[in-house]
Each structure stands twice: as C-alpha cells, then as structure tokens.
Design a protein around this motif. Structure first.
Motif, PDB file in Angstrom:
ATOM      1  N   PHE A  21       1.419 -11.016  19.975  1.00  0.00           N
ATOM      2  CA  PHE A  21       0.742 -10.747  18.720  1.00  0.00           C
ATOM      3  C   PHE A  21      -0.612 -11.463  18.729  1.00  0.00           C
ATOM      4  CE2 PHE A  21       4.903  -9.530  17.357  1.00  0.00           C
ATOM      5  CZ  PHE A  21       4.762  -8.753  16.226  1.00  0.00           C
ATOM      6  N   VAL A  22      -1.633 -10.800  18.207  1.00  0.00           N
ATOM      7  CA  VAL A  22      -2.920 -11.441  17.943  1.00  0.00           C
ATOM      8  C   VAL A  22      -3.177 -11.314  16.448  1.00  0.00           C
ATOM      9  CG1 VAL A  22      -5.402 -11.467  18.410  1.00  0.00           C
ATOM     10  CG2 VAL A  22      -3.785 -10.870  20.240  1.00  0.00           C
ATOM     11  N   VAL A  23      -3.339 -12.460  15.767  1.00  0.00           N
ATOM     12  CA  VAL A  23      -3.452 -12.495  14.307  1.00  0.00           C
ATOM     13  C   VAL A  23      -4.730 -13.231  13.927  1.00  0.00           C
ATOM     14  CG1 VAL A  23      -2.346 -13.339  12.195  1.00  0.00           C
ATOM     15  CG2 VAL A  23      -0.940 -12.485  14.079  1.00  0.00           C
ATOM     16  N   ASP A  24      -5.459 -12.722  12.916  1.00  0.00           N
ATOM     17  CA  ASP A  24      -6.656 -13.432  12.473  1.00  0.00           C
ATOM     18  C   ASP A  24      -6.282 -14.530  11.481  1.00  0.00           C
ATOM     19  OD1 ASP A  24      -6.279 -12.290   9.963  1.00  0.00           O
ATOM     20  OD2 ASP A  24      -7.861 -10.803  10.189  1.00  0.00           O
ATOM     21  N   THR A  25      -7.274 -15.252  11.016  1.00  0.00           N
ATOM     22  CA  THR A  25      -6.993 -16.422  10.170  1.00  0.00           C
ATOM     23  C   THR A  25      -6.472 -16.039   8.788  1.00  0.00           C
ATOM     24  OG1 THR A  25      -9.336 -16.445   9.518  1.00  0.00           O
ATOM     25  CG2 THR A  25      -8.677 -17.879  11.346  1.00  0.00           C
ATOM     26  N   GLU A  26      -6.563 -14.753   8.410  1.00  0.00           N
ATOM     27  CA  GLU A  26      -6.009 -14.290   7.138  1.00  0.00           C
ATOM     28  C   GLU A  26      -4.575 -13.775   7.298  1.00  0.00           C
ATOM     29  OE1 GLU A  26      -9.234 -15.580   5.423  1.00  0.00           O
ATOM     30  OE2 GLU A  26      -7.612 -14.627   4.296  1.00  0.00           O
ATOM     31  N   GLY A  27      -4.077 -13.803   8.536  1.00  0.00           N
ATOM     32  CA  GLY A  27      -2.720 -13.336   8.792  1.00  0.00           C
ATOM     33  C   GLY A  27      -2.627 -11.869   9.146  1.00  0.00           C
ATOM     34  N   ARG A  28      -3.765 -11.176   9.233  1.00  0.00           N
ATOM     35  CA  ARG A  28      -3.733  -9.754   9.594  1.00  0.00           C
ATOM     36  C   ARG A  28      -3.417  -9.598  11.075  1.00  0.00           C
ATOM     37  NH1 ARG A  28      -8.172  -9.769   5.848  1.00  0.00           N
ATOM     38  NH2 ARG A  28      -9.568 -10.323   7.581  1.00  0.00           N
ATOM     39  N   LYS A  74      -2.578 -26.229  15.295  1.00  0.00           N
ATOM     40  CA  LYS A  74      -1.998 -26.751  16.528  1.00  0.00           C
ATOM     41  C   LYS A  74      -0.992 -25.755  17.118  1.00  0.00           C
ATOM     42  CE  LYS A  74      -2.321 -31.579  15.001  1.00  0.00           C
ATOM     43  NZ  LYS A  74      -1.566 -32.813  14.709  1.00  0.00           N
ATOM     44  N   PRO A  75      -0.775 -25.804  18.434  1.00  0.00           N
ATOM     45  CA  PRO A  75       0.238 -24.934  19.045  1.00  0.00           C
ATOM     46  C   PRO A  75       1.618 -25.209  18.444  1.00  0.00           C
ATOM     47  CG  PRO A  75      -1.156 -25.905  20.731  1.00  0.00           C
ATOM     48  CD  PRO A  75      -1.481 -26.609  19.442  1.00  0.00           C
ATOM     49  N   GLN A  91       6.223 -18.686  20.786  1.00  0.00           N
ATOM     50  CA  GLN A  91       5.199 -19.695  21.030  1.00  0.00           C
ATOM     51  C   GLN A  91       3.872 -19.140  20.528  1.00  0.00           C
ATOM     52  OE1 GLN A  91       5.494 -20.081  25.297  1.00  0.00           O
ATOM     53  NE2 GLN A  91       6.700 -21.959  25.136  1.00  0.00           N
ATOM     54  N   ALA A  92       3.055 -20.008  19.925  1.00  0.00           N
ATOM     55  CA  ALA A  92       1.765 -19.559  19.406  1.00  0.00           C
ATOM     56  C   ALA A  92       0.696 -20.609  19.682  1.00  0.00           C
ATOM     57  CB  ALA A  92       1.855 -19.275  17.913  1.00  0.00           C
ATOM     58  N   HIS A  93      -0.519 -20.142  19.943  1.00  0.00           N
ATOM     59  CA  HIS A  93      -1.635 -21.034  20.263  1.00  0.00           C
ATOM     60  C   HIS A  93      -2.851 -20.635  19.436  1.00  0.00           C
ATOM     61  CE1 HIS A  93       0.395 -22.802  23.809  1.00  0.00           C
ATOM     62  NE2 HIS A  93       0.946 -21.587  23.898  1.00  0.00           N
ATOM     63  N   PRO A  94      -3.581 -21.627  18.921  1.00  0.00           N
ATOM     64  CA  PRO A  94      -4.797 -21.334  18.161  1.00  0.00           C
ATOM     65  C   PRO A  94      -5.946 -20.950  19.097  1.00  0.00           C
ATOM     66  CG  PRO A  94      -4.495 -23.700  18.349  1.00  0.00           C
ATOM     67  CD  PRO A  94      -3.291 -23.079  18.986  1.00  0.00           C
ATOM     68  N   VAL A  95      -6.844 -20.105  18.592  1.00  0.00           N
ATOM     69  CA  VAL A  95      -8.055 -19.725  19.327  1.00  0.00           C
ATOM     70  C   VAL A  95      -9.257 -20.235  18.519  1.00  0.00           C
ATOM     71  CG1 VAL A  95      -9.444 -17.834  20.245  1.00  0.00           C
ATOM     72  CG2 VAL A  95      -6.936 -17.674  20.277  1.00  0.00           C
ATOM     73  N   GLN A  97     -13.477 -20.982  18.166  1.00  0.00           N
ATOM     74  CA  GLN A  97     -14.811 -20.545  18.585  1.00  0.00           C
ATOM     75  C   GLN A  97     -15.824 -21.349  17.761  1.00  0.00           C
ATOM     76  OE1 GLN A  97     -16.205 -16.443  17.684  1.00  0.00           O
ATOM     77  NE2 GLN A  97     -16.437 -16.251  19.908  1.00  0.00           N
ATOM     78  N   GLY A  98     -16.647 -22.139  18.506  1.00  0.00           N
ATOM     79  CA  GLY A  98     -17.601 -23.005  17.811  1.00  0.00           C
ATOM     80  C   GLY A  98     -16.921 -24.028  16.936  1.00  0.00           C
ATOM     81  N   GLY A  99     -15.725 -24.472  17.350  1.00  0.00           N
ATOM     82  CA  GLY A  99     -14.999 -25.471  16.588  1.00  0.00           C
ATOM     83  C   GLY A  99     -14.232 -24.920  15.401  1.00  0.00           C
ATOM     84  N   GLN A 100     -14.312 -23.622  15.163  1.00  0.00           N
ATOM     85  CA  GLN A 100     -13.609 -23.005  14.044  1.00  0.00           C
ATOM     86  C   GLN A 100     -12.442 -22.144  14.545  1.00  0.00           C
ATOM     87  OE1 GLN A 100     -14.335 -23.364  10.670  1.00  0.00           O
ATOM     88  NE2 GLN A 100     -15.762 -24.973  11.363  1.00  0.00           N
ATOM     89  N   LEU A 101     -11.320 -22.211  13.834  1.00  0.00           N
ATOM     90  CA  LEU A 101     -10.170 -21.362  14.148  1.00  0.00           C
ATOM     91  C   LEU A 101     -10.515 -19.920  13.816  1.00  0.00           C
ATOM     92  CD1 LEU A 101      -7.109 -21.196  14.948  1.00  0.00           C
ATOM     93  CD2 LEU A 101      -6.595 -21.368  12.510  1.00  0.00           C
ATOM     94  N   VAL A 102     -10.390 -19.036  14.791  1.00  0.00           N
ATOM     95  CA  VAL A 102     -10.746 -17.629  14.575  1.00  0.00           C
ATOM     96  C   VAL A 102      -9.549 -16.686  14.748  1.00  0.00           C
ATOM     97  CG1 VAL A 102     -13.173 -17.948  15.190  1.00  0.00           C
ATOM     98  CG2 VAL A 102     -11.504 -17.396  16.987  1.00  0.00           C
ATOM     99  N   ALA A 103      -8.515 -17.123  15.444  1.00  0.00           N
ATOM    100  CA  ALA A 103      -7.358 -16.249  15.684  1.00  0.00           C
ATOM    101  C   ALA A 103      -6.175 -17.072  16.176  1.00  0.00           C
ATOM    102  CB  ALA A 103      -7.687 -15.154  16.702  1.00  0.00           C
ATOM    103  N   VAL A 104      -5.026 -16.449  16.181  1.00  0.00           N
ATOM    104  CA  VAL A 104      -3.804 -17.041  16.734  1.00  0.00           C
ATOM    105  C   VAL A 104      -3.186 -16.024  17.693  1.00  0.00           C
ATOM    106  CG1 VAL A 104      -1.493 -17.908  16.250  1.00  0.00           C
ATOM    107  CG2 VAL A 104      -3.366 -18.417  14.673  1.00  0.00           C
ATOM    108  N   VAL A 105      -2.852 -16.478  18.889  1.00  0.00           N
ATOM    109  CA  VAL A 105      -2.167 -15.637  19.868  1.00  0.00           C
ATOM    110  C   VAL A 105      -0.743 -16.160  20.020  1.00  0.00           C
ATOM    111  CG1 VAL A 105      -2.091 -14.834  22.253  1.00  0.00           C
ATOM    112  CG2 VAL A 105      -4.300 -15.098  21.107  1.00  0.00           C
ATOM    113  N   SER A 106       0.224 -15.294  19.801  1.00  0.00           N
ATOM    114  CA  SER A 106       1.631 -15.703  19.929  1.00  0.00           C
ATOM    115  C   SER A 106       2.358 -14.752  20.855  1.00  0.00           C
ATOM    116  CB  SER A 106       2.314 -15.716  18.555  1.00  0.00           C
ATOM    117  OG  SER A 106       2.449 -14.405  18.048  1.00  0.00           O
ATOM    118  N   ARG A 107       3.406 -15.248  21.421  1.00  0.00           N
ATOM    119  CA  ARG A 107       4.279 -14.407  22.235  1.00  0.00           C
ATOM    120  C   ARG A 107       5.711 -14.829  21.976  1.00  0.00           C
ATOM    121  NH1 ARG A 107       4.215 -16.185  28.606  1.00  0.00           N
ATOM    122  NH2 ARG A 107       4.884 -18.346  28.320  1.00  0.00           N
TER     123      ARG A 107
END
Length: 473
Positions: A21-28, A74-75, A91-95, A97-107
C-alpha cells in the motif's frame, strides 16, 4: 524519479507476493498491489478510491498501520485481521521529502496458512512426545500431513486428514460419517490417492440414486442372456470395475436389504458372481463407505444388517459440519471462486460486505450449499464484484414454484443478465432445470428419460453443478 525508475517500481508492486500500500499523509490510498485484492476482499480500484480511515472503520483491515506511522512518523510493525478472516503481519515505513512526511509505504504478508502449519506442527510434536513417553522408539510413521487436493485449515479437519493418511497404506474399510455435503466424497478420493491403489480406478457409487430393480445388475454385473435387453457378452458390474482400486459406496444406509446380503458375501469371500452366472470371479478392491444416517439406529430398526454394520465399521471417521469449522470457509470460497473464474472466463471477487455473512451463516447444506450459493451469486452478478445486495437476494430467493400446465423448460427459461455471457446463461439455465428435477424425480434414470439424454450424462451434469437427487426436497 526517471521514467525507467517509475517503471521498475510499478513492476515490483504489480508482481509482489506481499501486499503493498502507498498512502498519503491524509490517509488516501494512492497505490496498491494486485495481490492485496483477495486478502482484503476489495478490488484494486476500490481500494485506491478510499482511505485507510474508512477501511479501518469498516473492518476491512484492523488496525491501520499507515495511520500509526502518520501519527508517529516512525516505522511500525503489527498484526492485522482482515475482513476476509485472514491474519496478516504488516510493516510500514514513512517517506520523507525535504524533512517533511509525504507518504507511507506498507506491506503485509498473509500468515493464515503459516499459522495453520505451526499449529499442526505443535500438534504433531505433542503426539510425538506422548509416543516417546509411552516407550515408542523412532518417529511414528504418517505424521506429516500432505493435504493433497483437500481445502481444510481447521485443526479438526487436519486431524481427520492425519488419521486417513495413517490408514491409507492398509486395506482397512473406512466408514465416513457426517451430514450431507460435508465433503465425504472429497476425503474418500484423497484417501484413494494416498493409498498404494492410487493409480487404480476410483469407483463412486451413490446407493440412493440407483433404482432397487436395477441395483443388482449395476453393482454385480450380469452375463449374456441374464434378462431381456441384456448387453451381448454381458457386463462387468461396479464391483468388478473397482478391481485394483477403491470402491466408494456413498449413502450406504440406502442400500436395499437384499443387496446388503450380497455385498456382505462379496466382502467375506473376496469374489463376485454376476447376475445369471454360476462362476465366481475373484475381485480385489479397497472399500470406503459413507452415510449421513445413524447406521446403529438403522440396525435397531431392522433396516440394516448387524453383521454388515460390523464389517463396515472398521475405521469410522466423522466429518464435522461446516458451522463447527468456520476456519475452512475462506479457503473453500477461494477454491470455488477460482474454479468459477476459470470455468466462465471472468475474474470476479467477493465484496468485503459479503464476507461477514459468509463466515456467519450456519450453512445447513455444508460445503455443497456454500459452493452452490457461490455459483448462483457468481452467475447473477453483472459486474466483477459479488456485492452484498446480490448476496442478500440470493440468500432470500425462494426455489422455483411449479405452475400448472407450464413446462420445466418454460419455468427455467433465463434472460441474459447484464454483463453475462451466453455460455454463463446456458449453464445457469441448465442448472435451474436440473435442480428442479432433483426435487421432483427419484432417480437419475427418471431424469434421463424426462430430459431425453443418457443416465451417465445426467450423473455427469449433476456432479458438474454440485447437485443431488432429493437435495431440494
């Protein structure tokens, strides 16, 4: 990201066995791997059109690991339970960019089957330890459970499989007990495959589907001239056809008393005499029988021979009803859905709103009822998702009513449903005709005469559609 990098990433997502799953910071939900559809009970398009907040609220996945990472940055790793009854480790990891959280990748990885294996291993280890404590030496043979083509996940059914695997190398008679539709035939076939006779024939006989007047000639065969209309050269009966293999007598409680006597003599002597013949022929087969009746009570009522009962009741195996082993439902649904998709050339899914009903129903007709309902729902669904409103319609739909002066063909006539192929419509119509005749007629021979086709063709079609004589009565 370059176009090449983007293609490589998409290929990884599309071909991964894990569920990404790839999710943005709003949960979409921005992207999801195709493998996630079967586990979460929603199509890829539906998942990408919602949010993890909504998925969690509706019980599609619980809890949402992406929301945890959005909250902490945090993961994270946790166990999830899906709406389809699966247990997965996510498991999920934050992504950033420029020090700001932009997405979450989970598997996530499905642990349901692994958990079953671990439980089975623990059970076998415990039995092995008990065996050693009793003074046993080397490892007890037959402890590894090779399920073959069986679709079982519950502990009780795995123990049944273990028992059958242990007795498979012998020629001991096995008596399968259980309600109609629990899978006695499937277990009998697997027992045959496990045995040393696995390369020989498996002769499946429904004792309740053969008219008593024809039973002796069908079962024991006949010689030329034994009766009017006998085939030139005679005919080998079902007992002889099982030579070197397994004879499975289903609905053994329906066996006529006169035939019970002849069957007992055949078992005791290891030989069979054809109708109208005087020469006994040696036969060698493994006998497996099944019934949904209480044979002991049938003996008390005088409807079943006591000596035959003791001959058959060597290895009794009871298969519990589906309502007592609901862990098996997801696997059975997935297997039937795979069969239907292959048979009709479509790729349909079970909607998430259907799974709760599937898991919660008692299924009085057991596996057969579950498979029949799935086929009706599959054929009736005009889109690639079997949804709750269609499921509700199928569960509440009454059986066809007979209208005076109207033919069966007229009552069963189908119109082409939206999105349905001609092949699917014809199969649905054929099944409707056969289902109605199953409730009206008492034998496959009567059905063959009514339909103008051969009796073997009727038997084959009934098996294809999962139907039996009298099941709608």
């Amino acid at each position: 990201m370059s176009e090449l990098d983007s293609c490589i990433l998409q290929t990884i997502i599309d071909t991964a066995h894990d569920h990404f799953f790839v999710v943005d910071t709003e949960g979409r939900v921005c992207e999801v791997s195709p493998a996630a559809a079967a586990v979460y009970g929603m199509s890829r398009e539906e998942l990408c059109a919602t949010t993890v907040q909504q998925l969690e609220a509706e019980g599609v996945l619980k809890p949402s690991i992406s929301l945890e990472v959005i909250r902490t940055g945090k993961p994270a790793q946790l166990m999830q339970v899906t709406g389809t009854g699966r247990r997965v480790i996510a498991q999920a990891h934050p992504v950033f960019q420029g020090g700001q959280l932009v997405a979450v990748v989970s598997r996530s990885m499905d642990l349901t089957d692994l958990q079953m294996l671990q439980e089975e291993y623990a059970l076998l280890q415990r039995r092995f330890s008990e065996h050693l404590m009793r003074g046993g030496g080397a490892e007890e043979p037959g402890l590894d459970v090779d399920l073959g083509e069986l679709e079982v996940r519950s502990r009780v059914m795995r123990e049944v499989a273990l028992l059958l695997q242990r007795v498979a190398p012998t020629d001991a008679t096995v008596l399968m007990l259980g309600e109609s539709g629990v899978g006695k035939t499937a277990f009998a076939r697997q027992l045959h495959r496990w045995s040393a006779r696995g390369d020989g024939p498996f002769i499946d006989v429904n004792c309740g589907a053969i008219p008593e007047s024809l039973f002796e000639s069908e079962m024991f065969g006949y010689r030329h001239g034994a009766f009017s209309g006998a085939a030139p050269g005679g005919k080998a009966g079902l007992l002889e056809q099982a030579e070197g293999g397994t004879l499975f007598l289903d609905e053994i409680g329906e066996l006529p008393l006169a035939m019970q006597t002849k069957l007992l003599k055949t078992i005791q002597d290891g030989s069979v005499t054809r109708l109208g013949d005087t020469r006994a022929r040696r036969i060698d087969f493994r006998l497996v029988v099944a019934t949904n009746q209480d044979l002991a009570r049938r003996v008390e009522e005088g409807a079943f021979r006591l000596d035959l009962y003791y001959r058959l009741n060597v290895i009794p195996v009871t298969l519990p009803p589906l309502r007592e082993r609901r862990e098996d439902i997801p696997g059975l649904v997935e297997r039937q859905l795979k069969r239907l998709n292959a048979r009709y050339g479509r790729d349909k899914l079970i909607g998430r709103d259907v799974w709760q009903e599937l898991m919660g129903r008692d299924w009085p007709g057991n596996v057969r009822e579950l498979e029949n309902w799935l086929e009706r729902a599959w054929l009736s669904a005009g889109e690639d998702i079997i949804r709750g409103e269609r499921a509700a319609a199928e569960w509440s739909a009454p059986l066809p009513e007979t209208e005076p002066g109207r033919s069966i063909e007229g009552r069963a006539a189908a119109t082409l449903l939206e999105g349905e192929s001609l092949k699917a419509m014809l199969a649905r119509t054929e099944r409707a005709v056969l289902a109605e005749l199953c409730g009206e007629l008492s034998s496959t021979y009567a059905m063959a005469e009514r339909l103008g086709i051969s009796q073997p063709s009727v038997v084959r079609k009934l098996r294809q559609h999962g139907l039996r004589i009298g099941q709608w009565g």
